[in-house]
Design a protein around this motif. Structure first.
Motif, PDB file in Angstrom:
ATOM      1  N   ALA A   1     -11.559   7.881  -4.974  1.00 20.55           N
ATOM      2  CA  ALA A   1     -10.559   8.451  -4.067  1.00 20.55           C
ATOM      3  C   ALA A   1     -10.084   7.407  -3.064  1.00 20.55           C
ATOM      4  O   ALA A   1      -8.896   7.340  -2.736  1.00 20.55           O
ATOM      5  N   MET A   2     -11.005   6.575  -2.580  1.00 19.41           N
ATOM      6  CA  MET A   2     -10.638   5.515  -1.639  1.00 19.41           C
ATOM      7  C   MET A   2      -9.708   4.513  -2.309  1.00 19.41           C
ATOM      8  O   MET A   2      -8.703   4.090  -1.714  1.00 19.41           O
ATOM      9  N   ARG A   3     -10.001   4.135  -3.532  1.00 21.02           N
ATOM     10  CA  ARG A   3      -9.150   3.182  -4.254  1.00 21.02           C
ATOM     11  C   ARG A   3      -7.756   3.756  -4.486  1.00 21.02           C
ATOM     12  O   ARG A   3      -6.766   3.044  -4.337  1.00 21.02           O
ATOM     13  N   ARG A   4      -7.673   5.044  -4.843  1.00 24.08           N
ATOM     14  CA  ARG A   4      -6.361   5.678  -5.031  1.00 24.08           C
ATOM     15  C   ARG A   4      -5.575   5.695  -3.733  1.00 24.08           C
ATOM     16  O   ARG A   4      -4.372   5.426  -3.715  1.00 24.08           O
ATOM     17  N   ALA A   5      -6.247   6.016  -2.628  1.00 19.81           N
ATOM     18  CA  ALA A   5      -5.574   6.061  -1.330  1.00 19.81           C
ATOM     19  C   ALA A   5      -5.089   4.673  -0.921  1.00 19.81           C
ATOM     20  O   ALA A   5      -3.973   4.526  -0.392  1.00 19.81           O
ATOM     21  N   GLU A   6      -5.886   3.650  -1.167  1.00 23.10           N
ATOM     22  CA  GLU A   6      -5.459   2.288  -0.846  1.00 23.10           C
ATOM     23  C   GLU A   6      -4.254   1.890  -1.688  1.00 23.10           C
ATOM     24  O   GLU A   6      -3.327   1.240  -1.199  1.00 23.10           O
ATOM     25  N   ARG A   7      -4.249   2.265  -2.950  1.00 23.58           N
ATOM     26  CA  ARG A   7      -3.127   1.950  -3.829  1.00 23.58           C
ATOM     27  C   ARG A   7      -1.847   2.631  -3.340  1.00 23.58           C
ATOM     28  O   ARG A   7      -0.784   2.009  -3.304  1.00 23.58           O
ATOM     29  N   ARG A   8      -1.969   3.909  -2.946  1.00 25.19           N
ATOM     30  CA  ARG A   8      -0.788   4.622  -2.412  1.00 25.19           C
ATOM     31  C   ARG A   8      -0.305   3.979  -1.131  1.00 25.19           C
ATOM     32  O   ARG A   8       0.903   3.853  -0.905  1.00 25.19           O
ATOM     33  N   ARG A   9      -1.229   3.567  -0.263  1.00 22.04           N
ATOM     34  CA  ARG A   9      -0.856   2.912   0.986  1.00 22.04           C
ATOM     35  C   ARG A   9      -0.109   1.616   0.710  1.00 22.04           C
ATOM     36  O   ARG A   9       0.922   1.332   1.330  1.00 22.04           O
ATOM     37  N   ASP A  10      -0.599   0.834  -0.237  1.00 20.13           N
ATOM     38  CA  ASP A  10       0.059  -0.422  -0.579  1.00 20.13           C
ATOM     39  C   ASP A  10       1.444  -0.182  -1.159  1.00 20.13           C
ATOM     40  O   ASP A  10       2.381  -0.930  -0.861  1.00 20.13           O
ATOM     41  N   GLU A  11       1.582   0.836  -1.981  1.00 20.72           N
ATOM     42  CA  GLU A  11       2.894   1.186  -2.538  1.00 20.72           C
ATOM     43  C   GLU A  11       3.874   1.560  -1.431  1.00 20.72           C
ATOM     44  O   GLU A  11       5.017   1.133  -1.438  1.00 20.72           O
ATOM     45  N   THR A  12       3.412   2.340  -0.475  1.00 21.23           N
ATOM     46  CA  THR A  12       4.265   2.759   0.637  1.00 21.23           C
ATOM     47  C   THR A  12       4.677   1.552   1.478  1.00 21.23           C
ATOM     48  O   THR A  12       5.846   1.435   1.876  1.00 21.23           O
ATOM     49  N   LYS A  13       3.742   0.651   1.728  1.00 21.56           N
ATOM     50  CA  LYS A  13       4.064  -0.553   2.496  1.00 21.56           C
ATOM     51  C   LYS A  13       5.102  -1.399   1.761  1.00 21.56           C
ATOM     52  O   LYS A  13       6.023  -1.927   2.375  1.00 21.56           O
ATOM     53  N   ARG A  14       4.942  -1.553   0.455  1.00 24.38           N
ATOM     54  CA  ARG A  14       5.884  -2.338  -0.336  1.00 24.38           C
ATOM     55  C   ARG A  14       7.280  -1.713  -0.302  1.00 24.38           C
ATOM     56  O   ARG A  14       8.273  -2.411  -0.186  1.00 24.38           O
TER      57      ARG A  14
END
Length: 50
Positions: A32-45
């Protein structure tokens, strides 16, 4: 001859279930942490591309 129940079998089984459940919880939380980090990175990009 009297049969006595050995309580250690139940104690060991309880610990095994507890450790197994803890392992599953850790793995699930990590995913779940990895998925949340991936979503955060996508949003930042997406914000930096605008």
């Amino acid at each position: 001859m009297r049969e006595a129940l050995d309580h250690w079998d139940f104690v060991i089984a309880a610990y095994a279930i507890g450790v197994g459940a803890l392992g599953l919880l850790i793995a699930w939380s990590w995913q779940a942490m990895r998925r949340a980090e991936r979503r955060r990175d996508e949003t930042k990009r997406q914000r930096t591309q605008r």
